[in-house]
Design an enzyme around this catalytic site. Sequence first.
Site, PDB file in Angstrom:
ATOM      1  N   GLU A  75      46.973  42.157  33.511  1.00 23.85           N
ATOM      2  CA  GLU A  75      45.140  42.059  33.363  1.00 23.85           C
ATOM      3  C   GLU A  75      44.958  42.226  31.805  1.00 23.85           C
ATOM      4  OE1 GLU A  75      41.626  45.658  34.213  1.00 23.85           O
ATOM      5  OE2 GLU A  75      44.731  46.123  33.570  1.00 23.85           O
TER       6      GLU A  75
ATOM      7  N   LYS B 195      37.209  39.933  37.535  1.00 26.86           N
ATOM      8  CA  LYS B 195      37.237  41.171  38.173  1.00 26.86           C
ATOM      9  C   LYS B 195      35.535  41.815  38.395  1.00 26.86           C
ATOM     10  CE  LYS B 195      38.768  46.264  36.668  1.00 26.86           C
ATOM     11  NZ  LYS B 195      39.599  47.271  35.850  1.00 26.86           N
TER      12      LYS B 195
ATOM     13  N   CYS C 220      43.552  45.035  38.466  1.00 25.41           N
ATOM     14  CA  CYS C 220      43.618  46.748  38.093  1.00 25.41           C
ATOM     15  C   CYS C 220      42.632  48.261  39.242  1.00 25.41           C
ATOM     16  CB  CYS C 220      42.910  47.348  36.898  1.00 25.41           C
ATOM     17  SG  CYS C 220      43.515  48.815  36.223  1.00 25.41           S
TER      18      CYS C 220
END
Length: 509
Positions: free
Chosen positions: A280, A338, A389
């Site tokens: 990430e 995300k 994540c």
Amino acid sequence: MNQIILTFFGGLLMGLSPAPNSVFYLAWLALIPLWSNIIFSKNSLKQNLLLGLVWGIGFHGVALFWITGIHPMTWMGVPWLASLLIALFCWIFIMLWGAVLVVVWSFGMTFVKRLCNTNTFKDSLFRIILGVALWCGLEWLWSNTPLWWSSLSYTQSPNNLWILQLSKLSGFSVITASIVAINGLLAESNYYLSRNRSQSYSLLSLALSLLVLLHGLGFYLFQQPLSDTPDKAIKVGIIQGNIPNEIKLYPEGFRKAIEGYTTGYQKLASQGVDVVLTPETALPYFWNDIVQNSSFYQSILQEKIPVWLGAFGVQGNNYTNSLFTVTGDGEIISRFDKVKLVPLGEYIPFEPIFGKIINRLSPLDAHLVSGKTNQIFNTPFGRAIVGICYESAFAEHFRKQTQNGGEFIITAANNAHYSKSMPAQHHAQDIIRAIESDRYIARATNTGYSAFIEPHGRTFWISGINQYQLHFDTIYRRNTETLYVRFGDWLTKLLLISGIVLIVIKKFM
């Protein structure tokens, strides 16, 4: 007071069950004190709610203590004492948010107790079914909020792979239901031991039989061959950059990131990988800056190996936390933004109200925005399922992408913010996601644990923590469809419907 101490101890045992500890078996006993004190003690509703709060604080307070690892934040310009207070606030907030679930369950079980108030075997079973249905329903509800991490199911990962296979059937709710049911049966059996031995032994036998049956079914699923073929293989290289957060967004961090990822990419390319996966925001730049100012981009043009690159994307006047597919020609052919942002860390909940009071726990000035829920991530190797994540905690996020044709999973994370327990729990979450969807996972993290996971949940390589590491391994594209992927969490719906039917039977028949 004895009830409170015993109940809190049960919560502590549940809190010790998740990774990195190897005591997953405690979860099969840890609910007994709470169940016993709510169902079999002459408590008021207020007392039962207090017991739920105490147990929830014990569980979530221990399991999520890693959040305090965000302290110190002096590198962000936050004074040491203020940093400590922020860390404590975050810990207390997520602890109480998890504890509220247990309080609501305790509220419901108080009324279940009044409804099923006879000392019969049938009422014991009614209480078990209703208790399981209520807990699963609440976990489903909580998992649809922005703040979600600690399901009872994750206490079994990564060590109890047999029971985790059951998540192929209806997701993590099968594991949660199993844990609550066994705890309830043992609590009921213990209560009747001195009152009705026959009933106590029947309940104990049922608990042990169910425990063996569930693990036996899991073992059967665990032994099924994967039947992967060479034409489905993808040789993935992982770079674990190990850039501390303290320097990541400053000149020293930029220099170290460019140097580490460029060198790592070149080495993996020379070893014949098909593609390279980075963590990430491995390069915390916008794409145009990477093209214009980095040796990493020049290496892509030279080596001609595609890369899944973590960087920032642009969305209007805002930015996104994104993963890009960059071809060997240096072109972006797909992008995943995300979706599940971290509350307080990546956005401020109810920003019009709290934005003037709480500064986001991020040194960036622009606003991070979430991606759309229906994104498709096509790559030169097939359609991928992406988790960035925090998204690893959200099973439905992965199920939808699998249902839409995703053939393998790639996850990218930072994990440098927290103590060492968090990376272990994050890895444990990805194991459950691999099993639910019956997919291989390649996971790249900044500071650990990067890993390769197969569809039965076995980790066939895992990195060290806080180390710069390179590794490549082979994953396989798969097109299977588990019951969970096809039908979602049907078990929770079935349990809730069954619970409603039982309540109607008890109330009106």
